[in-house]
Design an enzyme around this catalytic site. Structure first.
Site, short mmCIF file in Angstrom:
data_model
loop_
_atom_site.label_atom_id
_atom_site.label_comp_id
_atom_site.label_asym_id
_atom_site.label_seq_id
_atom_site.Cartn_x
_atom_site.Cartn_y
_atom_site.Cartn_z
N CYS A 77 39.19 -40.73 57.68
CA CYS A 77 40.64 -41.73 57.06
C CYS A 77 40.36 -42.56 55.00
O CYS A 77 40.59 -41.73 53.88
CB CYS A 77 41.29 -41.78 57.11
SG CYS A 77 41.92 -43.12 57.90
N CYS A 118 34.86 -76.84 18.44
CA CYS A 118 34.22 -75.81 16.95
C CYS A 118 34.77 -74.16 16.76
O CYS A 118 34.46 -73.33 16.21
CB CYS A 118 32.45 -75.92 17.49
SG CYS A 118 31.61 -74.85 19.02
N CYS A 140 28.14 -75.98 19.70
CA CYS A 140 27.93 -77.76 20.14
C CYS A 140 26.41 -78.42 20.65
O CYS A 140 26.38 -79.19 20.00
CB CYS A 140 29.29 -78.10 20.74
SG CYS A 140 30.78 -77.96 19.94
N HIS A 187 45.54 -46.96 57.94
CA HIS A 187 45.65 -45.17 57.83
C HIS A 187 45.17 -45.42 56.01
O HIS A 187 46.02 -45.72 56.06
CB HIS A 187 46.53 -43.95 58.11
CG HIS A 187 46.46 -43.12 58.05
ND1 HIS A 187 45.14 -42.94 59.06
CD2 HIS A 187 47.06 -42.11 57.95
CE1 HIS A 187 45.11 -41.77 58.14
NE2 HIS A 187 46.29 -40.99 58.38
#
Length: 894
Positions: free
Chosen positions: A570, A713, A760, A845
């Site tokens: 299913c 920064c 940085c 299901h």
């Protein structure tokens, strides 16, 4: 109406229309725009009644231009009700358009009488006047400027074969990609020069172009298209503007049956909406300004304070809002406007609460009766030991799971009524205005709410008892020895290597983010005893013989064929029905266009798309009640071992893998781009596709932008990743939530530590934020219902949250990157399919809810059973995967 005033402002409608242009209104508030539009309408009516047709025309046109501007405002959705109240609904505006049509016809005739020869002008007036104000029937909400035609309307006329399309892109661009429509041809932009006549232009065309050009006088309409013009009055230095001028003013030997129109958004827009009707849908429109494109795309958040953080979205945001009334069917679609629910300003009247409660209790009692009946039957089977050992027992169990899911949804509805009543009582305490009748009504509502709560508690105890019996049945089934079949299974049903030790190990190695498989024990194949034996139906190909084992049906609609459950398949059936109800994909398969794009150099060797296309053709045959997907199951089992056996699997995992396979099977469309001329996001897209795309990619794949911003920064760094679906978390402490809340959580910022900032040159704290840099035409949203519970030894559990999601107008604007916001693609989606999961991890299901493109109605696909579905039942706590699209409605052809 007064006597008509003399013409004094212009000598033709084209010049008169220039007076109706309105200024840029994007920065104006909605209240000002509505007041202005209302005044324009009243002024237009006064001019009409006064007999001044020219001023009436100008003012009416300004009114409709103003209405278009209002509808394009970003906050239009939240003011839709106010707009209707102030300016009327669609029907009232159509009546206004009818008044404008009368004025247009009258003005054309009066202007024509001032020119010579009157006979020829009169003839032209009749044809032009009839068509000039015709509005596209598919989207009557846009009263936009005359002279434009939407892609949807062009597609409709192409189906009718009533339109001649002149493509005025360059011959090189036309050669790379163009419409597959038989009456579309190229008028190359390099041949179009200002000041030339229609005759001179015709002489420069190719022989086939000349033949098409000659048909302009006999076609019902002539449409011009270039790359991306969006205006009925394009810039004067463009080829489409020059061609329009030639046809309107320098083509004296032809009387057109209707005004010449320009395709709104051009070929760039059409190719996104109808990719299967273009020779090469992977082509890209030339970019116009590339100088600053990298700068614009790279800087997503100039200020770090622009980023909404996850911690800013508090738990209170996930409390249910008591404005969702599932008892009122129309309200199920009205609750959401552009994907955002609006809290009510005041509580409902007590009489309305009582009506809601009466309707809700009636449906809840019907569900109780069905659940009680099914539970008695199942309990009897459980006592006999047949609860899970045959098809009848399993189908009954699946039925109970769905009824239990509805019962949970009715608990949510009862809680909503309780909250609504509390709000009424709070208001009554403040106002001190309480009649004896209202007091009695309030007590009656409270009493019924308490009764329902007691009944729900009793049902929960019964559910727990069923779960206890079910666990016993599962334990018994582990030791059940299935009888040997009289003959060995066919190759397409080969299950001899299912669920070996490596399968079990792979289950244990799954990450917490991935939904788990339901259980790992071996189960015997379930045979469909409910179906009467039918002659084997096979489809022969050079590679294999396919067996669909169809069951004949009477008056079965196309696309309404079920899929047999071949032993816990299913999960697969649910996804396949959702894909089958994607009209563009289905048309691509049924028309055999996919055969031109199959790749034989990939892992799956083109087999998956062949089996999917063959199955979709059977589903749309219109003759079968149900068919079997044995061959597709066999093929996918060859390439992914977990799909071979008879254990329940996860539909999201199957969908994700299937999408990758289908894309790989069709990845043959060449993409011609120059790397130095594209943005960072397009470079990432090109690297992902390896310069080869597919129809699956065009339909289902989007791109995510991940922005990391340094808190020290403020340097930004962006990366891009493609996706075929979004996986959204559900809040852990909320029984009821809304889709836009889950979206907000997913796309909000989060703090990360130890990020190596390239600026940085050291580790920094940073903020990470996701945005969509490329929206797919089909947006698939997966809800993370399954999670590992640390308090239960990491066992997988399921969240049963009731998620409220819109059936219409899911607005994605808040979640897109800046570059995507400038794209011409729509940002508003409509729901067309849902994959549902019922039950728990121990047993579940799957079903599918799909809106048929051919019938315009919702249907429920429960394995081999297909039934109609009221749209008010689409939203439920079982929803697992949502399928949205901005593609226009399109019927699948025969």
């Amino acid at each position: 109406m007064a006597k008509l005033k003399k013409l004094y402002m212009s000598s033709n409608l084209e010049d008169l229309e220039k007076f109706s242009i309105i200024p840029d209104l994007r920065n104006k508030g909605m209240k000002i725009l509505l007041n202005t539009a209302r005044k324009l309408y009243m002024a237009a009516e006064e001019h009409r009644l006064d007999g001044d047709e020219e001023l009436a025309y100008i003012t009416y046109m300004k009114y409709f231009n103003m209405l278009t501007a209002i509808r394009k405002k970003s906050d239009y959705a939240s003011h839709k009700t106010t707009v209707r109240q102030v300016l009327g609904d669609t029907e009232s505006n159509r009546r206004i358009m009818d008044s404008l049509e009368v004025i247009i016809n009258s003005l054309r005739q009066r202007y024509a009488e001032q020119r010579q020869p009157a006979e020829r002008i009169g003839s032209e007036l009749v044809s032009n006047g009839r068509e000039s104000i015709e509005m596209p029937p598919i989207q009557p909400t846009d009263y936009a400027r005359l002279g434009l035609i939407t892609c949807q309307e062009l597609y409709r006329r192409m189906q009718e074969k009533s339109v001649l399309v002149m493509d005025c892109r360059s011959s090189a661009d036309y050669e790379i990609s163009h419409l597959t429509y038989y009456c579309a041809f190229n008028v190359p932009e390099e041949l179009i020069t200002l000041g030339m006549s229609a005759g001179r232009l015709q002489a420069r065309l190719s022989s086939s172009g000349k033949a098409s050009w000659a048909s302009r006088s006999v076609k019902d309409s002539v449409v011009l298209i270039d790359w991306n013009t969006k205006d009925a009055q394009p810039a004067t230095n463009t080829a489409i503007s020059t061609l329009l001028d030639i046809l309107k003013n320098w083509d004296p030997d032809v009387t057109y049956r209707a005004p010449i129109q320009i395709v709104e958004g051009g070929y760039e827009y059409f190719i996104m909406m109808y990719p299967t009707h273009c020779t090469n849908p992977s082509v890209q429109a030339p970019q116009q300004n590339n100088n600053d494109i990298d700068t614009i795309d790279d800087i997503e958040y100039p200020s770090i304070h622009d980023i909404t953080m996850k911690e800013d979205i508090s738990a209170k945001d996930f409390k249910p809002r008591p404005d969702f009334n599932r008892a009122n069917k129309p309200a199920a679609t009205r609750t959401y406007d552009r994907g955002v629910a609006k809290p009510p300003t005041q509580a409902k009247p007590i009489a309305e609460i009582m009506r809601d409660q009466a309707e809700f209790l009636q449906r809840a009692e019907q569900n109780d009766h069905q659940l009680e009946k099914a539970a008695r039957m199942w309990k009897r089977q459980a006592a006999e030991g047949d609860a899970l050992n045959d098809n009848e027992g399993q189908e009954l169990h699946f039925r109970i799971l769905q009824l239990e899911s509805k019962a949970r949804d009715y608990i949510v509805e009862n809680n909503r009524l309780r909250e609504e009543l509390s709000r009424i009582q709070e208001q009554q305490n403040v106002t001190q205005q309480l009649s004896q009748k209202e007091v009695e009504a309030t007590r009656n509502i409270e009493s019924k709410i308490r009764e329902r709560q007691l009944l729900d508690e009793q049902h929960e105890m019964e559910r727990q008892e069923r779960e206890r019996l079910l666990s016993i049945a599962r334990e018994t089934k582990k030791h059940y020895k299935s009888p040997q079949p009289p003959s060995p299974p066919s190759p397409s049903e080969n299950l001899e290597d299912l669920q070996d030790l490596s399968d079990l190990e792979s289950l244990l190695q799954r990450t917490n983010e991935d939904p788990p498989l339901a259980h790992s024990q071996v189960e015997r194949p379930a045979f469909d005893r409910a179906m009467k034996p039918q002659p084997r139906s096979v489809e022969k190909t050079s590679q294999r013989v396919r067996d669909f084992s169809p069951v004949m049906g009477q008056n079965v609609g196309r696309g309404l064929t079920g899929l047999k459950n071949l032993g816990n398949t299913c999960y697969m059936n649910s996804i396949l029905q959702c894909l089958s109800n994607t009209p563009q994909l289905t048309e691509y398969c049924i028309s055999d266009k996919y055969k031109n794009n199959i790749s034989r150099s990939n892992k799956t060797n083109g087999q998956v798309i062949e089996e999917v296309a063959a199955l979709i053709k059977e589903l749309w045959n219109g003759q079968y009640k149900c068919v079997a997907s044995r061959d597709l199951r066999y093929v996918v089992g060859q390439y992914q071992k977990i799909f071979r056996g008879v254990d329940q699997q996860d539909s999201h995992e199957f969908l994700t893998i299937l999408m990758d396979w289908l894309h790989s099977d069709l990845q043959t469309l060449q993409v011609a781009r120059q790397r130095e001329m594209i943005s960072a996001s397009e470079k990432a897209w090109l690297e992902f596709t390896k310069a080869k795309e597919s129809m699956i990619l065009h339909l289902f794949y989007g791109q995510m932008k991940s922005t990391v911003k340094c808190v020290a920064c403020h340097k930004e760094s962006a990366t891009y990743e493609s996706f075929s679906n979004l996986s959204l978390e559900l809040p852990p402490n909320s029984n009821v939530c809304q889709l836009n809340q889950c979206m907000d959580m997913y796309f909000s910022g989060e703090r990360i530590h130890g990020w190596n900032c390239p600026n940085c040159k050291t580790k920094r704290d940073a903020i990470k934020k996701l945005d969509i840099s490329k929206l797919p035409p089909v947006l698939v949203v997966h809800l993370k219902r399954f999670y590992a519970d640390p308090s239960n030894s990491g066992a997988y559990m399921k969240k049963q949250n009731y998620l409220r999601f819109p059936l219409e107008n899911l607005e994605m604007n808040p979640y897109i990157a800046r570059a995507e916001s400038r794209a011409v693609t729509p940002k508003t989606y409509q729901l067309y399919a849902v994959s549902n999961h019922y039950g728990t991890m121990e047993g579940g299901h799957y079903t599918a809810f799909c809106k048929s493109a051919n019938y315009g109605k919702w249907f429920k696909f429960d394995d081999q059973i297909v039934s109609t579905l009221d749209s008010s039942n689409v939203v439920s706590s079982a929803a697992y995967i949502l399928f949205y699209t901005w593609l226009p409605p399109m019927q699948v052809p025969l």
